[in-house]
Design a protein around this motif. Sequence first.
Motif, PDB file in Angstrom:
ATOM      1  N   ALA A  46      -0.890 -12.911  18.557  1.00 54.47           N
ATOM      2  CA  ALA A  46      -1.823 -11.411  19.193  1.00 54.47           C
ATOM      3  C   ALA A  46      -1.525 -10.229  19.713  1.00 54.47           C
ATOM      4  CB  ALA A  46      -2.557 -12.296  20.112  1.00 54.47           C
ATOM      5  N   ASP A  47      -0.428 -10.432  20.671  1.00 54.60           N
ATOM      6  CA  ASP A  47       0.120  -9.332  21.153  1.00 54.60           C
ATOM      7  C   ASP A  47       1.124  -8.917  20.934  1.00 54.60           C
ATOM      8  OD1 ASP A  47       1.837  -8.086  23.185  1.00 54.60           O
ATOM      9  OD2 ASP A  47       2.157  -9.713  24.190  1.00 54.60           O
ATOM     10  N   PRO A  48       1.112  -7.790  19.939  1.00 50.86           N
ATOM     11  CA  PRO A  48       1.834  -6.811  18.719  1.00 50.86           C
ATOM     12  C   PRO A  48       3.097  -6.727  19.402  1.00 50.86           C
ATOM     13  CG  PRO A  48      -0.927  -6.091  19.646  1.00 50.86           C
ATOM     14  CD  PRO A  48      -0.044  -7.245  20.216  1.00 50.86           C
ATOM     15  N   ALA A  49       2.876  -6.784  20.762  1.00 47.86           N
ATOM     16  CA  ALA A  49       4.709  -6.571  21.148  1.00 47.86           C
ATOM     17  C   ALA A  49       5.974  -8.258  20.652  1.00 47.86           C
ATOM     18  CB  ALA A  49       5.271  -6.580  22.671  1.00 47.86           C
ATOM     19  N   LEU A  50       4.790  -9.372  20.874  1.00 48.75           N
ATOM     20  CA  LEU A  50       5.173 -10.490  20.700  1.00 48.75           C
ATOM     21  C   LEU A  50       5.653 -10.183  18.466  1.00 48.75           C
ATOM     22  CD1 LEU A  50       6.323 -13.325  21.509  1.00 48.75           C
ATOM     23  CD2 LEU A  50       3.991 -13.831  20.729  1.00 48.75           C
ATOM     24  N   LEU A  51       4.556 -10.237  18.072  1.00 52.30           N
ATOM     25  CA  LEU A  51       4.578 -10.085  16.825  1.00 52.30           C
ATOM     26  C   LEU A  51       5.399  -9.139  16.112  1.00 52.30           C
ATOM     27  CD1 LEU A  51       1.528  -9.390  14.861  1.00 52.30           C
ATOM     28  CD2 LEU A  51       3.852  -8.931  14.067  1.00 52.30           C
ATOM     29  N   MET A  52       5.923  -8.172  16.832  1.00 54.75           N
ATOM     30  CA  MET A  52       7.124  -7.178  16.378  1.00 54.75           C
ATOM     31  C   MET A  52       8.156  -8.170  16.361  1.00 54.75           C
ATOM     32  SD  MET A  52       7.999  -3.626  17.486  1.00 54.75           S
ATOM     33  CE  MET A  52       8.458  -3.836  19.242  1.00 54.75           C
ATOM     34  N   ALA A  53       9.077  -8.461  18.088  1.00 56.87           N
ATOM     35  CA  ALA A  53       9.783  -9.444  18.102  1.00 56.87           C
ATOM     36  C   ALA A  53       9.806 -10.371  16.898  1.00 56.87           C
ATOM     37  CB  ALA A  53      10.056  -9.983  19.197  1.00 56.87           C
ATOM     38  N   VAL A  54       8.805 -11.400  17.057  1.00 52.65           N
ATOM     39  CA  VAL A  54       9.405 -12.149  16.200  1.00 52.65           C
ATOM     40  C   VAL A  54       9.366 -11.950  13.901  1.00 52.65           C
ATOM     41  CG1 VAL A  54       7.678 -14.123  15.148  1.00 52.65           C
ATOM     42  CG2 VAL A  54       7.831 -13.767  17.224  1.00 52.65           C
ATOM     43  N   VAL A  55       8.418 -11.314  14.387  1.00 57.77           N
ATOM     44  CA  VAL A  55       9.048 -10.762  12.529  1.00 57.77           C
ATOM     45  C   VAL A  55      10.457  -9.506  12.803  1.00 57.77           C
ATOM     46  CG1 VAL A  55       8.434  -8.655  10.849  1.00 57.77           C
ATOM     47  CG2 VAL A  55       6.490  -9.874  12.037  1.00 57.77           C
ATOM     48  N   GLU A  56      10.838  -9.504  13.663  1.00 60.44           N
ATOM     49  CA  GLU A  56      12.193  -9.083  13.256  1.00 60.44           C
ATOM     50  C   GLU A  56      13.821 -10.274  13.116  1.00 60.44           C
ATOM     51  OE1 GLU A  56      13.012  -6.373  17.060  1.00 60.44           O
ATOM     52  OE2 GLU A  56      11.653  -4.791  16.295  1.00 60.44           O
ATOM     53  N   LEU A  57      13.533 -10.998  14.147  1.00 61.77           N
ATOM     54  CA  LEU A  57      13.492 -12.612  13.714  1.00 61.77           C
ATOM     55  C   LEU A  57      14.436 -12.912  12.197  1.00 61.77           C
ATOM     56  CD1 LEU A  57      12.715 -14.608  17.360  1.00 61.77           C
ATOM     57  CD2 LEU A  57      15.146 -13.006  16.327  1.00 61.77           C
ATOM     58  N   ASP A  58      12.503 -12.409  11.581  1.00 61.01           N
ATOM     59  CA  ASP A  58      12.583 -13.224  10.085  1.00 61.01           C
ATOM     60  C   ASP A  58      13.199 -14.673   9.529  1.00 61.01           C
ATOM     61  OD1 ASP A  58      12.683 -13.007   7.239  1.00 61.01           O
ATOM     62  OD2 ASP A  58      14.705 -11.907   7.251  1.00 61.01           O
ATOM     63  N   LEU A  59      12.165 -15.129  10.557  1.00 54.78           N
ATOM     64  CA  LEU A  59      12.646 -16.147  10.723  1.00 54.78           C
ATOM     65  C   LEU A  59      11.828 -17.079   9.165  1.00 54.78           C
ATOM     66  CD1 LEU A  59      10.830 -16.997  13.582  1.00 54.78           C
ATOM     67  CD2 LEU A  59      12.876 -17.661  13.410  1.00 54.78           C
ATOM     68  N   GLY A  60      11.108 -16.591   8.330  1.00 53.18           N
ATOM     69  CA  GLY A  60      11.195 -16.936   6.952  1.00 53.18           C
ATOM     70  C   GLY A  60       9.214 -18.047   7.221  1.00 53.18           C
ATOM     71  N   ILE A  61       8.375 -17.498   7.933  1.00 49.70           N
ATOM     72  CA  ILE A  61       7.426 -18.264   8.483  1.00 49.70           C
ATOM     73  C   ILE A  61       6.222 -17.286   8.318  1.00 49.70           C
ATOM     74  CG2 ILE A  61       7.769 -18.399  10.505  1.00 49.70           C
ATOM     75  CD1 ILE A  61       6.652 -20.233  11.261  1.00 49.70           C
ATOM     76  N   ARG A  62       5.180 -17.549   7.181  1.00 48.70           N
ATOM     77  CA  ARG A  62       4.514 -17.061   7.964  1.00 48.70           C
ATOM     78  C   ARG A  62       3.365 -16.590   9.083  1.00 48.70           C
ATOM     79  NH1 ARG A  62       1.035 -16.540   3.304  1.00 48.70           N
ATOM     80  NH2 ARG A  62      -1.026 -17.034   4.779  1.00 48.70           N
ATOM     81  N   ILE A  63       3.267 -15.215   8.995  1.00 54.13           N
ATOM     82  CA  ILE A  63       2.771 -14.173  10.561  1.00 54.13           C
ATOM     83  C   ILE A  63       1.009 -14.812  10.659  1.00 54.13           C
ATOM     84  CG2 ILE A  63       2.360 -12.333  12.211  1.00 54.13           C
ATOM     85  CD1 ILE A  63       5.234 -14.326  12.292  1.00 54.13           C
ATOM     86  N   HIS A  64      -0.042 -15.172  10.831  1.00 52.45           N
ATOM     87  CA  HIS A  64      -1.518 -15.113  11.030  1.00 52.45           C
ATOM     88  C   HIS A  64      -1.442 -14.479  12.338  1.00 52.45           C
ATOM     89  CE1 HIS A  64      -2.234 -18.795   8.429  1.00 52.45           C
ATOM     90  NE2 HIS A  64      -1.416 -17.588   7.798  1.00 52.45           N
ATOM     91  N   LEU A  65      -2.568 -13.113  12.082  1.00 47.88           N
ATOM     92  CA  LEU A  65      -3.005 -12.604  13.217  1.00 47.88           C
ATOM     93  C   LEU A  65      -4.666 -13.560  14.002  1.00 47.88           C
ATOM     94  CD1 LEU A  65      -2.700  -9.455  15.092  1.00 47.88           C
ATOM     95  CD2 LEU A  65      -4.054  -8.789  13.481  1.00 47.88           C
ATOM     96  N   SER A  66      -4.029 -13.814  15.058  1.00 45.14           N
ATOM     97  CA  SER A  66      -5.678 -13.589  15.987  1.00 45.14           C
ATOM     98  C   SER A  66      -6.475 -12.846  15.844  1.00 45.14           C
ATOM     99  CB  SER A  66      -4.789 -14.259  17.078  1.00 45.14           C
ATOM    100  OG  SER A  66      -5.901 -14.514  18.076  1.00 45.14           O
ATOM    101  N   SER A  67      -7.675 -13.939  16.566  1.00 45.78           N
ATOM    102  CA  SER A  67      -8.199 -13.270  16.340  1.00 45.78           C
ATOM    103  C   SER A  67      -8.606 -12.397  17.802  1.00 45.78           C
ATOM    104  CB  SER A  67      -9.773 -14.067  16.475  1.00 45.78           C
ATOM    105  OG  SER A  67      -9.575 -14.755  17.511  1.00 45.78           O
TER     106      SER A  67
END
Lengths: 348, 307
Positions: A105-126
Amino acid sequence: MKIVAPISKAEELEPVLEAGADEVFFGMVPQEWTRQFGISTVSRRLFGNIREYAEMQWIIATAHAAGKQSMLTLNAQHYTEPQMQCLIELARRFAGEGGDALILADPALLMAVVELDLGIRIHLSSIAACRNSESARFFGELGVDRVIFPRYLKLDEIRDVAASLPDMEFETFILNDGCIYEEGVCHTIHLPQQYGGPICMDAYQYSFYRADGQRIDKAIQQALLQNEADYKEWTWYKFSCGFSTSEQGYTFGPCGLCAISRLARDGVTAIKIAGREAPLERKLKSIQLVRSVRDRVTSGATAQAVYDYASNVRARPELCHSGYMCYYPEVLEEVECGQPGLRVALPK
Amino acid sequence: MSLVNAAVSEPELAFTLCDAALLERLSGLSMPLTARDCMAALGWRETVLPEKLADRALDRIHFGNEFCERLLPHRPQLERVVDWSVEQGLGVTLLTPMLADRGIDLLPRLLERLPEQSEVVVNDWGVLRLLREQFPRLCPVAGRQMGKMIKDPRLPSAEWASAIPPGMQSSLYPKLMRRFGIESAETDIRPFAEPADLQPNGLRLSVHLPYGYTLKGRICKPGSLSLDKQQKFMPGHSCQKECLVYFSRMQRTGCQSPHELPSFLRGNTIFYRHGEEQQRVLAEALQQGWVNRLVLAGDWNENRCAD
């Protein structure tokens, strides 16, 4: 259309999958989190989280063996920097074990996780409160694969967003756990009962004023009091009709069953059963109920037939007809106008 | 340290206006416009600013509403406010709420009417994207709904607040904002706030006073007043903009916290009024020069009742 259901411990997984869930989501509070931050919540839920990495591994593997998917929720509104570092490590381990998606949900965490390129899907929380096409596009560009819409979107709004982003997946609430306000912009704590409980259920008395300092005339005062009473009634429905169930154990309260035809037609990929902290029996009954409607839709039932079934299955159609229980009350209006005759062709 | 007597540095002063009809009351005031005069013109009984600032000229008008899509101004209203503000030498900031697609579709007609380099307070990532794509000449400002923190006016003790500290002090927050062209952010002062909440984090900081918002809903209780029972409390329901006329004070009838902050409901949003603690924290932050701008609640308040 996939059914997404919660689990709060590993032993709930198999019964939940057997009942018909296609995807499960769960929270995890690792021991090191509790040690470091002194709190027992990672994802807005004090209870109903697993604590051991071994459980996480087992959930991922067991879901995969059944051909299903598992998702880890890290969806508080915000985190501090040390908390994010801890969660990033958790996300890394979840991805490393083969977990399917992170719910963020937190865009800052989202950005950090995406930068890691973990090869996992990201679902945006409600909780991220994405409710328009531009916002969905924004999050898509940030790396989100699926948007979970917040509550209180109209069906037409869902349709328009989904239509404007055909490559993105969308998920909507379908059963249980009403929220009177908007989770993404509610900055309160669900306090223990002795301190008042959740703010939406706390005992407040409202006194009315005019902003210009003039007196409110009697007729308006009366209307305001009646409106207050109507609101209280509405909240009773939103709080699961007094936390009641039907004789078969099906839940009353927030429900979008009769809208599944529309949602399926309009590009919604998944429908979410809320209630991670609920007992297993409630989860199973909820999945059975949603599945019974979803399967009718999938097998080509008309929207009218789906409505007739969904509004009678709990043998309390008057609760449905009130409209106050509905996630998508506009279906009621369509039924009254004789409109929901569409036949939905769906892949099985 | 009291706010009124605080020795402060000189932040910018902004005054918010939601109801364009109230512009008339400000138009009759002598120039330059001061916070004290503007607040008095809108019925405030006190000026909630340090004395040193109360009689200083305002810098800017914040027009619109952060909380409700139905309060997005009509273009003629915006034009009146913009033209008047420019005439007075005031900067203009347009406040925008979270929006559905319909609201997003209405925005360009408003944004194109804003003078070059005007600010737009965004509380919706979609609005931010629209600005960046179509209106790069305007300056986005992160609204209060983007800076998350616990703001429960009922908290029993400081321990509850410290369990979930605000996220704005994380270095990732300004990093995220700057990635999307945001250099300024608005914030509330939370219950059990600490001066460190307002320490510089790389973004210019605007602080709202004398209220913080606790939560909002899309469903609006007062906005359902004139609807038939079955039409009430539906997503995207219509309304008569009852929020411009009425508000409710909220009193807990069960337990009370010794630190309880007075709350009120206006439209779809619950606000709390600053107590001594929030004033102390703000005074200290002002003294330190950490606050770039103070944003005064103009007409969106609970201070004008007759009792």
